[in-house]
Write an enzyme that holds these catalytic residues in place. Structure first.
Site, PDB file in Angstrom:
ATOM      1  N   GLY A  28      -0.136  -3.363   3.021  1.00 53.09           N
ATOM      2  CA  GLY A  28       0.375  -2.249   3.118  1.00 53.09           C
ATOM      3  C   GLY A  28      -0.644  -1.003   2.864  1.00 53.09           C
ATOM      4  O   GLY A  28      -1.232  -1.080   2.784  1.00 53.09           O
ATOM      5  N   CYS A  29       0.391  -0.364   3.665  1.00 55.12           N
ATOM      6  CA  CYS A  29       0.489   1.295   4.058  1.00 55.12           C
ATOM      7  C   CYS A  29      -0.244   2.094   2.829  1.00 55.12           C
ATOM      8  O   CYS A  29      -1.111   2.268   1.975  1.00 55.12           O
ATOM      9  CB  CYS A  29       1.497   1.936   4.959  1.00 55.12           C
ATOM     10  SG  CYS A  29       2.979   2.111   3.971  1.00 55.12           S
ATOM     11  N   TYR A  30       1.188   1.745   2.125  1.00 49.47           N
ATOM     12  CA  TYR A  30       0.708   2.236   0.428  1.00 49.47           C
ATOM     13  C   TYR A  30      -0.321   1.798  -0.120  1.00 49.47           C
ATOM     14  O   TYR A  30      -1.011   2.399  -1.286  1.00 49.47           O
ATOM     15  CB  TYR A  30       2.051   2.778  -0.303  1.00 49.47           C
ATOM     16  CG  TYR A  30       3.084   3.313   0.661  1.00 49.47           C
ATOM     17  CD1 TYR A  30       3.364   4.763   0.621  1.00 49.47           C
ATOM     18  CD2 TYR A  30       4.428   2.248   0.533  1.00 49.47           C
ATOM     19  CE1 TYR A  30       3.900   5.166   0.494  1.00 49.47           C
ATOM     20  CE2 TYR A  30       5.511   3.385   0.795  1.00 49.47           C
ATOM     21  CZ  TYR A  30       5.964   4.301   1.020  1.00 49.47           C
ATOM     22  OH  TYR A  30       6.335   5.639   1.710  1.00 49.47           O
ATOM     23  N   THR A  64      -3.154   0.469   0.409  1.00 46.89           N
ATOM     24  CA  THR A  64      -4.406   0.385   1.266  1.00 46.89           C
ATOM     25  C   THR A  64      -4.882   1.804   0.493  1.00 46.89           C
ATOM     26  O   THR A  64      -6.348   1.732   0.558  1.00 46.89           O
ATOM     27  CB  THR A  64      -4.015   0.823   2.805  1.00 46.89           C
ATOM     28  OG1 THR A  64      -4.084  -0.438   3.313  1.00 46.89           O
ATOM     29  CG2 THR A  64      -5.422   1.130   3.696  1.00 46.89           C
ATOM     30  N   GLY A 124      -2.800   2.015   8.180  1.00 48.62           N
ATOM     31  CA  GLY A 124      -1.838   1.246   7.156  1.00 48.62           C
ATOM     32  C   GLY A 124      -1.393  -0.144   7.827  1.00 48.62           C
ATOM     33  O   GLY A 124      -0.213  -0.239   6.547  1.00 48.62           O
TER      34      GLY A 124
END
Length: 310
Positions: free
Chosen positions: A116-118, A120, A295
């Site tokens: 996931g982006c967050y 990462t 992300g």
């Protein structure tokens, strides 16, 4: 012979960005389902089973359904961009820079769960300190972040951009996940090697792409006698030689008046910063990335390239 790649969900935000990144490549052949046939299960199953690598850009349940369509076919390799398999031990976590062996694990894997982006950003900051034993099991980790609104997919994009909608969002910035049970918390906990789940406070800004993830720490509560300089040195050593993830020198960080959330928009790299006052009691660890780059879509293409290099 060009590798056959099928993007299941190619018309969504992540899928479109993956297609854009591969549009000019000649080493891959993109298998595509016409928009009018997106709900044709037989065509979808045929394309999934015809691919060398299937990249799933789908909601969790649809991803599980797609994987079930491969039963009996052991030749198709899978990159899943949903949250369905990110903490599944049978899937390799697709963050190549996470540790020294992760790239080789991805290269050899059949099933890869795209991060996931967050997470990462959070894992990039936390895992090196946990590996070194600096963050105690009892430490109350907090993660604060802001993302570009494209991270919410087509519906949030429309809410932010279409002023005619009844549910139009006109605020410049908003918090969400207010019950502190965001779907990315298990991923941060597992791959950040945390003994306690972090308090995660996500937010969205009025910009399409970009992301800032922050992890503030009290130095006195870390193991050993840690300083701004020692924390920076640890991160710099951990990511030494990496091309996609870089640690900004302390001198450059100290000279910055601000961190711009959109600095890396359109790029697939990530920058890590250590902010604080020399001799001070705190540091703020910061990751800067594109929520659709490193992300999401950029990471998926990076993982695909590792798998194709096996």
């Amino acid at each position: 012979m060009a590798a056959k790649i099928f993007i299941d969900g190619e018309h969504g935000t992540t899928g479109l960005q993956i297609r854009t990144r591969m549009a000019a490549r000649r080493d891959v052949e993109l298998l595509s389902i016409p928009a009018a046939e997106r709900r044709n299960p037989k065509m979808r199953e045929d394309l999934l089973n015809s691919a060398d690598i299937a990249i799933l850009c789908l909601p969790d349940e649809a991803s599980r359904e797609a994987v079930s369509m491969l039963s009996g076919n052991n030749s198709v390799r899978v990159i899943d961009t949903s949250t369905a398999y990110r903490v599944n031990p049978d899937w390799v976590y697709g963050f190549a820079e996470m540790d020294k062996a992760q790239g080789d694990k991805i290269r050899a894997a059949r099933y890869v769960a795209n991060p996931g982006c967050y997470p990462t950003g959070a894992i990039a900051l936390l895992r090196p300190l946990r590996c070194a034993g600096l963050i105690p099991d009892s430490y109350p980790v907090t993660v604060n972040a802001v993302s570009g609104y494209t991270g919410g997919g087509k519906n949030l994009i429309a809410q932010m951009e279409d002023e005619s909608r009844d549910d139009h969002i006109d605020t410049p910035h908003f918090l969400y996940g207010l019950n502190l049970s965001h779907k990315h918390v298990p991923e941060m906990t597992t791959h950040g090697m945390l003994a306690r789940a972090p308090i995660f406070s996500p937010s969205v800004g009025r910009f399409p792409q970009g992301m800032i993830v922050q992890v503030p720490l009290y130095l006195d509560d870390l193991a050993g006698s840690q300083t701004l300089e020692s924390i920076h040195a640890l991160l710099a050593d951990y990511y030494a030689g990496q091309e996609i993830v870089s640690v900004v020198p302390l001198s450059q960080s100290a000279a910055l008046p601000r961190v711009n959330a959109v600095e890396l928009a359109g790029q697939d790299t990530m920058k890590l910063f250590v902010f604080g006052k020399p001799g001070g009691a705190h540091v703020n660890l910061v990751a800067l990335l594109d929520n659709l780059g490193k992300g999401a879509s950029g990471a998926a293409v990076q993982n695909m390239d590792l798998m194709l290099s096996a």
